[in-house]
Design a protein around this motif. Sequence first.
Motif, PDB file in Angstrom:
ATOM      1  N   VAL A   9     -18.091 -12.492   5.695  1.00  0.00           N
ATOM      2  CA  VAL A   9     -18.555 -11.389   4.852  1.00  0.00           C
ATOM      3  C   VAL A   9     -18.394 -11.843   3.418  1.00  0.00           C
ATOM      4  O   VAL A   9     -17.316 -12.264   3.026  1.00  0.00           O
ATOM      5  CB  VAL A   9     -17.713 -10.130   5.091  1.00  0.00           C
ATOM      6  N   LEU A  68     -16.847  -7.134   0.115  1.00  0.00           N
ATOM      7  CA  LEU A  68     -15.534  -6.506   0.337  1.00  0.00           C
ATOM      8  C   LEU A  68     -14.914  -6.030  -0.969  1.00  0.00           C
ATOM      9  O   LEU A  68     -14.177  -5.056  -1.004  1.00  0.00           O
ATOM     10  CB  LEU A  68     -14.589  -7.492   1.029  1.00  0.00           C
ATOM     11  N   LYS A  69     -15.236  -6.738  -2.044  1.00  0.00           N
ATOM     12  CA  LYS A  69     -14.654  -6.370  -3.333  1.00  0.00           C
ATOM     13  C   LYS A  69     -15.159  -5.017  -3.830  1.00  0.00           C
ATOM     14  O   LYS A  69     -14.568  -4.404  -4.701  1.00  0.00           O
ATOM     15  CB  LYS A  69     -14.946  -7.465  -4.379  1.00  0.00           C
ATOM     16  N   LEU A 118     -15.223  -2.444  -2.090  1.00  0.00           N
ATOM     17  CA  LEU A 118     -14.517  -1.366  -1.411  1.00  0.00           C
ATOM     18  C   LEU A 118     -13.262  -0.988  -2.183  1.00  0.00           C
ATOM     19  O   LEU A 118     -12.602  -1.827  -2.780  1.00  0.00           O
ATOM     20  CB  LEU A 118     -14.140  -1.811  -0.001  1.00  0.00           C
ATOM     21  N   VAL A 165      -9.321   0.369  -2.329  1.00  0.00           N
ATOM     22  CA  VAL A 165      -8.197   0.039  -1.448  1.00  0.00           C
ATOM     23  C   VAL A 165      -8.124   1.009  -0.277  1.00  0.00           C
ATOM     24  O   VAL A 165      -7.756   0.634   0.828  1.00  0.00           O
ATOM     25  CB  VAL A 165      -6.836   0.012  -2.187  1.00  0.00           C
ATOM     26  N   GLU A 166      -8.506   2.244  -0.557  1.00  0.00           N
ATOM     27  CA  GLU A 166      -8.488   3.213   0.536  1.00  0.00           C
ATOM     28  C   GLU A 166      -9.456   2.840   1.647  1.00  0.00           C
ATOM     29  O   GLU A 166      -9.219   3.087   2.816  1.00  0.00           O
ATOM     30  CB  GLU A 166      -8.823   4.608   0.003  1.00  0.00           C
ATOM     31  N   LEU A 173     -10.467  -0.335   2.110  1.00  0.00           N
ATOM     32  CA  LEU A 173     -10.020  -1.610   2.666  1.00  0.00           C
ATOM     33  C   LEU A 173      -9.028  -1.402   3.806  1.00  0.00           C
ATOM     34  O   LEU A 173      -9.095  -2.095   4.818  1.00  0.00           O
ATOM     35  CB  LEU A 173      -9.350  -2.459   1.567  1.00  0.00           C
ATOM     36  N   VAL A 174      -8.102  -0.455   3.623  1.00  0.00           N
ATOM     37  CA  VAL A 174      -7.127  -0.260   4.685  1.00  0.00           C
ATOM     38  C   VAL A 174      -7.766   0.378   5.909  1.00  0.00           C
ATOM     39  O   VAL A 174      -7.131   0.521   6.937  1.00  0.00           O
ATOM     40  CB  VAL A 174      -5.915   0.592   4.221  1.00  0.00           C
ATOM     41  N   ASP A 175      -9.015   0.732   5.779  1.00  0.00           N
ATOM     42  CA  ASP A 175      -9.716   1.372   6.871  1.00  0.00           C
ATOM     43  C   ASP A 175     -10.698   0.437   7.583  1.00  0.00           C
ATOM     44  O   ASP A 175     -11.367   0.832   8.517  1.00  0.00           O
ATOM     45  CB  ASP A 175     -10.467   2.584   6.318  1.00  0.00           C
ATOM     46  N   VAL A 176     -10.806  -0.770   7.098  1.00  0.00           N
ATOM     47  CA  VAL A 176     -11.752  -1.700   7.704  1.00  0.00           C
ATOM     48  C   VAL A 176     -11.149  -2.271   8.980  1.00  0.00           C
ATOM     49  O   VAL A 176     -10.021  -2.738   8.991  1.00  0.00           O
ATOM     50  CB  VAL A 176     -12.076  -2.860   6.734  1.00  0.00           C
ATOM     51  N   ASP A 177     -11.920  -2.204  10.038  1.00  0.00           N
ATOM     52  CA  ASP A 177     -11.462  -2.771  11.301  1.00  0.00           C
ATOM     53  C   ASP A 177     -11.728  -4.276  11.273  1.00  0.00           C
ATOM     54  O   ASP A 177     -12.869  -4.701  11.117  1.00  0.00           O
ATOM     55  CB  ASP A 177     -12.220  -2.106  12.459  1.00  0.00           C
ATOM     56  N   VAL A 178     -10.685  -5.060  11.392  1.00  0.00           N
ATOM     57  CA  VAL A 178     -10.882  -6.506  11.230  1.00  0.00           C
ATOM     58  C   VAL A 178     -11.759  -7.085  12.321  1.00  0.00           C
ATOM     59  O   VAL A 178     -12.359  -8.143  12.157  1.00  0.00           O
ATOM     60  CB  VAL A 178      -9.545  -7.281  11.169  1.00  0.00           C
ATOM     61  N   THR A 179     -11.847  -6.386  13.450  1.00  0.00           N
ATOM     62  CA  THR A 179     -12.680  -6.929  14.511  1.00  0.00           C
ATOM     63  C   THR A 179     -14.156  -6.649  14.264  1.00  0.00           C
ATOM     64  O   THR A 179     -15.025  -7.278  14.837  1.00  0.00           O
ATOM     65  CB  THR A 179     -12.288  -6.342  15.878  1.00  0.00           C
ATOM     66  N   VAL A 213     -15.373  -6.348  10.995  1.00  0.00           N
ATOM     67  CA  VAL A 213     -15.507  -6.445   9.551  1.00  0.00           C
ATOM     68  C   VAL A 213     -16.923  -6.821   9.133  1.00  0.00           C
ATOM     69  O   VAL A 213     -17.433  -6.343   8.129  1.00  0.00           O
ATOM     70  CB  VAL A 213     -14.458  -7.422   8.984  1.00  0.00           C
TER      71      VAL A 213
END
Lengths: 707, 186
Positions: A74, A79-80, A82, A84-85, A87-93, A95
Amino acid sequence: MLFLFLPGTACSNEFLRRDAIAETEEFQLAGSDAQILQSRGYLTLMRRPPAFCIAVTAVFAFANIVRAQEPAYVPPSTLKKLSVEQLVDVDVTSVSKYPEKSSEAAAAIAVLTQEDIERAGVTNIPDALRLIPGLDVAQVDAHTWAISSRGFNDIYANKLLVMIDGRTVYTPLFSGVFWDVQDTMMEDIDRIEVVRGPGATLWGANAVNGVINIITKSARDTQGLLITAGAGTEEIGFTSIRYGVKLTDDAFLKIYTKYFDRDSTVRPNDSDAHDSWDMLRGGFRFDWQSNPENAFTFQGDIYGGDQDELYHVPTTTFPFAGRNSGTDNVAGGNLLGRWSHTFAPDNELTLQAYYDRTERVSPVFGENRDTGDVDLQYRFDWGERQKIILGGGFRATHASIDNSLNISFFPNDRTLKLYSAFLQDEITLVPETLRVTVGSKFEHNDFTGFEIQPSARALWTPGHAQTIWGSISRAVRTPSEAESDIRINPAPPVPIPPGLLTIIGNPDMESEKLIAYELGYRIQPISQLRLDATAFYNVYDDLRSLEPLVPGPVSPTRVANKLFGETYGTEISATAQVLSQWRVEAAYTYFEAQIHREEGGADSRSEAAAEGGSPHNQFFIRSLVDLPWNLHFDSTLRYVDDLRMPRVPSYVTADVRLAWSPRNNLEFSVVGRNLFDDRHPEFAPTFVGTQRTEVERSVYATVVWRY
Amino acid sequence: MALLKRTGAARLAGLFMSILLEISGTDLLGQANPAPEYQLKAVFLYNFAQFVDWPPQAFSDAQAPIVIGILGDDPFGSYLDETVRGEKVNGHPLVVQRLRRLSDVKAVHVLFISESESDRVEQIVAALRGRPVLTVGDTEDFCARGGMVRLLNEKNKIRVRINLEPVKSAGLAVSSKLLRVADVQR
């Protein structure tokens, strides 16, 4: 007329992604796909000679295909964006699917960022708006603009809601915007968000054909000293100073001042139009995050300016018309406070209140207006699949008007009250694939009583690179004070007593009504290219007309609602990051209006103006290039089709800017605007007898210094 | 290799290699793009640079860079470099440094302590005690062992845990924006 929104920055994205709303200034919201559009490419070839880059671009494309076998990639630029709120919600699987989510807006939205504004080198908000796909911006004289979206453009265009940091700046005087006094330091604008089409469900009446939300930077993001100064041919001189200071770890304050002096335009016969102007303004903003749950903003501005103008005015003696060369004095100020309390990441309450004063004194008219407004908004998640947002507000506005023979109001002193409430529910039907949003605004105004403005929107994201959305909404444009109370005696073109041409207001005017159907499609076939297309079909009823009191060619007219019609069109925009240091943006807008008179209606003039006041075709292409040696070269080519009423020929013109930063806190730039001809007309006066003028070529130089 | 580097041919070869690396976006030594988890974590590091305020003495001047150091094995590949390239925070450009030894940690503002160093986290944070360096890690008990910020993978989402005591004693200020989404240990 309402607002209903609050957190000054994120609010307009309510439409789009409410989970982003708690985020305020620091981060751009992933909610608007346009910000993703703006994202710089992630080609890793920066600072290499262009020829080299071209040679390897093809290789890079191949590498991307190879890459598909590797872990999902990505671009950081995505990603930048997004918060922080988020970011902590992004599912790494998943992404790699996330970036596409950010283009999920079930509305025709465009965002102009600070970088876009800076690199255009514009000195005023209307010129910045020319860079937004689908907006119709025409300069009438040195200090007057006609700005609209999806038709009905006029100096007194009345179907657009405009806000600055959550403060509504359109005036209930004519339901439009005095663009001359809507200004701030261009460097302070964080972004300008534009929603074309009805935004009435959240925003209220007057958000009929679009919403423009101008969002300035927080005090936290404007720390230190910034000084700008410049001069040129039309921009005789301009300067601004901003200073931001950190009061405590969580409290920030900035103050600014701005002054400009602009030259007059010219008349079609090449003589000076005597419409030069200058304006001084200043303001402050205080941002305090007292603890993670509570954020406060307190801000204000004050301004004053003088504008020369030449009026054609009626007189009581033969030949019943004369000229009045005078100066308009404009002044005003505002104070706004906002408190937001976060109970949980998706559970937030915001309270906002503001006071706004405007003063305008001209030879033909004077107005003093005080407005107070309070809004409350609450949003929360209801279960796993529903996001609710609701709110309410109250506004009172008091106007005191100085009457003249030319323009008068009866009564000339009145207070209007507006109550509003709204409710919207966003329901996820199929996670990550299908979402619907339903809601309505309810409001009560002094002219037409209760108004209901519901809308339904659906968003479908088949696959991960494209988005299809559609909407049906109802919006109303409530009557203005002018439409109810005005009496205009225009200067007669031939020596007849001016009373024969009087336009008379009608307290019984009804709201103009719109049912709008919209369809949109966005696709990002490759990461460097984004396309956005929308189509709309608008059905209007009870449009304003001016009906003659007696049959015949010469008669006083009275405000009525005897026009209806359909408008349709499409707006297509594309952004391509051709190379990491070269971005190209283009937009094409097509618009058509078919307006009809109701039975008994005789106002063919308003019919023709509604059909002919907006261009059928508009196009712009913009190139932003980063050159070696810290040089930036940016250019825009603009085409605007002819207008039929008023008669204005089509024009093509170009704007360019070359900037050089010898050090990273210092920048010199040279801007040329309207380069293709000495001068061209863009619009013509309506209702008030100012002169026809033309926009001249303009060249200016600017220096920006930060410390 | 050290000997070769002195020759022009080797320099050219090196340039060519680096171009190839950039074109393919992968490390020719076989290391591919970082796992999505580390792409996200790289962006978190970038965010930390914006949400933490360092005392003025942490910078030699107003244009001095904010340095993100990686101590030990680099899990980010070129992704972190791409993330910070061209970015500035309050006039400070962001740069990435790879550090092999603790003694290499000099003008560093954010220090990512890699998994390869997990055995000596206490030792590293003790050596940095009182210095304005934000220590970040993603190993077990990173905060309990004296680290400031731990990135942990919970149900496939990256959570942020902040150990406030060492942050404060280092003279750093963490924005409430970040604290709001973090799991804060006081």
